[in-house]
Design a protein around this motif. Structure first.
Motif, PDB file in Angstrom:
ATOM      1  N   ALA A 255       2.087  35.734  22.255  1.00  0.00           N
ATOM      2  CA  ALA A 255       0.869  36.529  22.434  1.00  0.00           C
ATOM      3  C   ALA A 255      -0.265  35.975  21.576  1.00  0.00           C
ATOM      4  O   ALA A 255      -1.436  36.031  21.962  1.00  0.00           O
ATOM      5  CB  ALA A 255       1.138  37.991  22.070  1.00  0.00           C
ATOM      6  N   ARG A 256       0.077  35.418  20.432  1.00  0.00           N
ATOM      7  CA  ARG A 256      -0.925  34.837  19.530  1.00  0.00           C
ATOM      8  C   ARG A 256      -1.520  33.559  20.127  1.00  0.00           C
ATOM      9  O   ARG A 256      -2.695  33.249  19.911  1.00  0.00           O
ATOM     10  CB  ARG A 256      -0.266  34.525  18.186  1.00  0.00           C
ATOM     11  N   GLU A 257      -0.709  32.814  20.879  1.00  0.00           N
ATOM     12  CA  GLU A 257      -1.150  31.544  21.466  1.00  0.00           C
ATOM     13  C   GLU A 257      -0.924  31.573  22.982  1.00  0.00           C
ATOM     14  O   GLU A 257      -0.020  30.934  23.502  1.00  0.00           O
ATOM     15  CB  GLU A 257      -0.384  30.376  20.834  1.00  0.00           C
ATOM     16  N   PRO A 258      -1.765  32.324  23.722  1.00  0.00           N
ATOM     17  CA  PRO A 258      -1.572  32.422  25.177  1.00  0.00           C
ATOM     18  C   PRO A 258      -1.719  31.066  25.850  1.00  0.00           C
ATOM     19  O   PRO A 258      -2.522  30.237  25.452  1.00  0.00           O
ATOM     20  CB  PRO A 258      -2.687  33.392  25.611  1.00  0.00           C
ATOM     21  N   GLY A 259      -0.903  30.858  26.873  1.00  0.00           N
ATOM     22  CA  GLY A 259      -0.942  29.597  27.607  1.00  0.00           C
ATOM     23  C   GLY A 259      -0.016  28.538  27.052  1.00  0.00           C
ATOM     24  O   GLY A 259       0.115  27.463  27.645  1.00  0.00           O
ATOM     25  N   MET A 260       0.628  28.824  25.925  1.00  0.00           N
ATOM     26  CA  MET A 260       1.552  27.859  25.346  1.00  0.00           C
ATOM     27  C   MET A 260       2.986  28.268  25.649  1.00  0.00           C
ATOM     28  O   MET A 260       3.268  29.431  25.979  1.00  0.00           O
ATOM     29  CB  MET A 260       1.329  27.741  23.835  1.00  0.00           C
ATOM     30  N   LYS A 261       3.896  27.294  25.536  1.00  0.00           N
ATOM     31  CA  LYS A 261       5.308  27.530  25.825  1.00  0.00           C
ATOM     32  C   LYS A 261       6.148  27.257  24.580  1.00  0.00           C
ATOM     33  O   LYS A 261       5.681  26.654  23.618  1.00  0.00           O
ATOM     34  CB  LYS A 261       5.768  26.635  26.982  1.00  0.00           C
ATOM     35  N   ILE A 262       7.394  27.673  24.654  1.00  0.00           N
ATOM     36  CA  ILE A 262       8.301  27.507  23.524  1.00  0.00           C
ATOM     37  C   ILE A 262       8.749  26.057  23.421  1.00  0.00           C
ATOM     38  O   ILE A 262       9.195  25.469  24.403  1.00  0.00           O
ATOM     39  CB  ILE A 262       9.528  28.430  23.676  1.00  0.00           C
TER      40      ILE A 262
END
Length: 375
Positions: A255-262
């Motif tokens: 949620a802190r970095e939307p658009g990113m993946k694990i």
């Protein structure tokens, strides 16, 4: 270029080439299967594959995924968990007796059902032998730095070879291979031709390979500077009593970095976190950003985010250099191109060694003759 200058360049080219040639041959031979490591792993049955389930099957709670792996090794603690960019349905978990245990165990868990799929063993496999011979010669950091020095010598050999090639080829059309002459002359022409054809690729792969050998030093510097600053508020914090929810921690990080993946998760005590944090490393979803990580530190007890920063330029350069080195960012055609150029480089290195072993009686010291004898 004067004869004296040519002699200097010839000496540089000869000795930089001779010193690094055997090791560069080793790196090219071992690098070839590493280009196709996924395909070879699948062929040998070493790769773990997720079972086919409906596309809309929801992901399992991460705490259950961790519990499934921990149940197999009750005496060990979690070290890392990660996902391959092209396989989001499998979690790869690493457990050890302590956060830096070299005798760790690996567990692959289905990301949708939280069922254990396998306990893969990388060490001792064919690909692990190729990997260690290519990366560190089974000698850890010192092996990496040694291979990095060999990479530097390769770059010197390439530059000096280009300097010598120009005057040598003035009397010949580009690509000429004199087949009707002595075998050594034919191999000299092939050596020069393939050397020029593969010039840019060899330089890029050599340079990025050299950068990769500095990875451990770069990471240690980052850990002692920026990472240390990120965890400084917890320097005198009491020891963790229990770990908070990984599911909640991951949800807050995403949620802190939307658009990113694990990308991967480092558990407390490992080099990529602190004694009080989960180090959650996220990556982008484009061809370039999927190679770049952004660390998010989460309090491992409260599951609250404490810090998040961009990686410094030197680690960004390192991460960008890795796909350029292995050619694993452009699909099958890129892999094929890298493999063909790798084979051509093996011929260049082998022919250079042959030319030195078959060197004959000295010839008059013209520019072209010196360049020929230096090859």
């Amino acid at each position: 270029m004067s004869p004296q200058t040519t002699r200097r360049w010839a000496w540089i080219h000869k000795w930089s080439s001779l010193v690094c040639t055997v090791f560069m041959l080793l790196l090219c031979v071992t690098g070839l299967p590493l280009i196709y490591h996924h395909e070879i792993g699948h062929l040998l049955g070493d790769d773990v594959e997720a079972p086919v389930l409906p596309v809309n099957t929801p992901k399992a709670n991460l705490d259950k995924v961790i519990a499934a792996a921990s149940a197999l090794h009750p005496g060990k603690i979690m070290m890392y968990m990660s996902q391959e960019a092209d396989e989001p349905n499998i979690w790869n978990l690493t457990l050890g007796a302590n956060p830096v245990d070299p005798d760790y165990v690996s567990v692959a868990v289905d990301a949708r059902t939280a069922q254990v799929l396998a306990q893969p063993k990388f060490e001792g496999s064919f690909m692990s032998v190729m990997f260690h011979l290519h990366v560190d010669l089974y000698s850890g950091l010192w092996g990496k730095l040694f291979l990095g020095f060999m990479g530097l010598l390769l770059l010197v050999a390439i530059v000096s070879g280009v300097v010598l090639y120009a005057p040598f080829m003035r009397k010949l059309d580009f690509g000429t291979v004199r087949r009707g002459r002595a075998p050594r002359l034919k191999w000299l022409d092939l050596h020069n031709l393939l050397g020029i054809v593969t010039l840019v690729w060899t330089f890029v792969v050599g340079a990025t390979g050299m950068v990769n050998t500095w990875a451990d030093l770069m990471l240690k510097y980052w850990q002692s500077t920026e990472m240390a600053d990120m965890v400084a508020p917890y320097r005198n914090a009491p020891q963790l009593k229990e770990l908070g929810s990984m599911q909640d921690s991951m949800a807050r990080a995403l949620a802190r970095e939307p658009g990113m993946k694990i990308g991967f998760v480092a558990f407390p005590g490992t080099p990529y976190s602190s004694a009080h944090h989960y180090g959650i490393f996220l990556r982008g979803d484009t061809a370039l950003t999927s190679r770049l990580y952004k660390p998010v530190l989460v309090d491992a007890q409260t599951a609250q985010i404490t810090d998040s920063r961009e990686l410094p330029w030197y680690l960004t350069a390192l991460l960008i250099s890795q796909p350029l080195h292995f050619g694993d960012y452009g699909g099958g055609w890129m892999q094929f191109l890298w493999a063909m150029l790798d084979l051509a480089t093996i011929i260049v290195l082998g022919s250079g060694l042959y030319l030195w072993l078959k060197r004959g009686v000295s010839v008059p010291a013209t520019n072209s003759a010196i360049a020929a004898e230096a090859a």
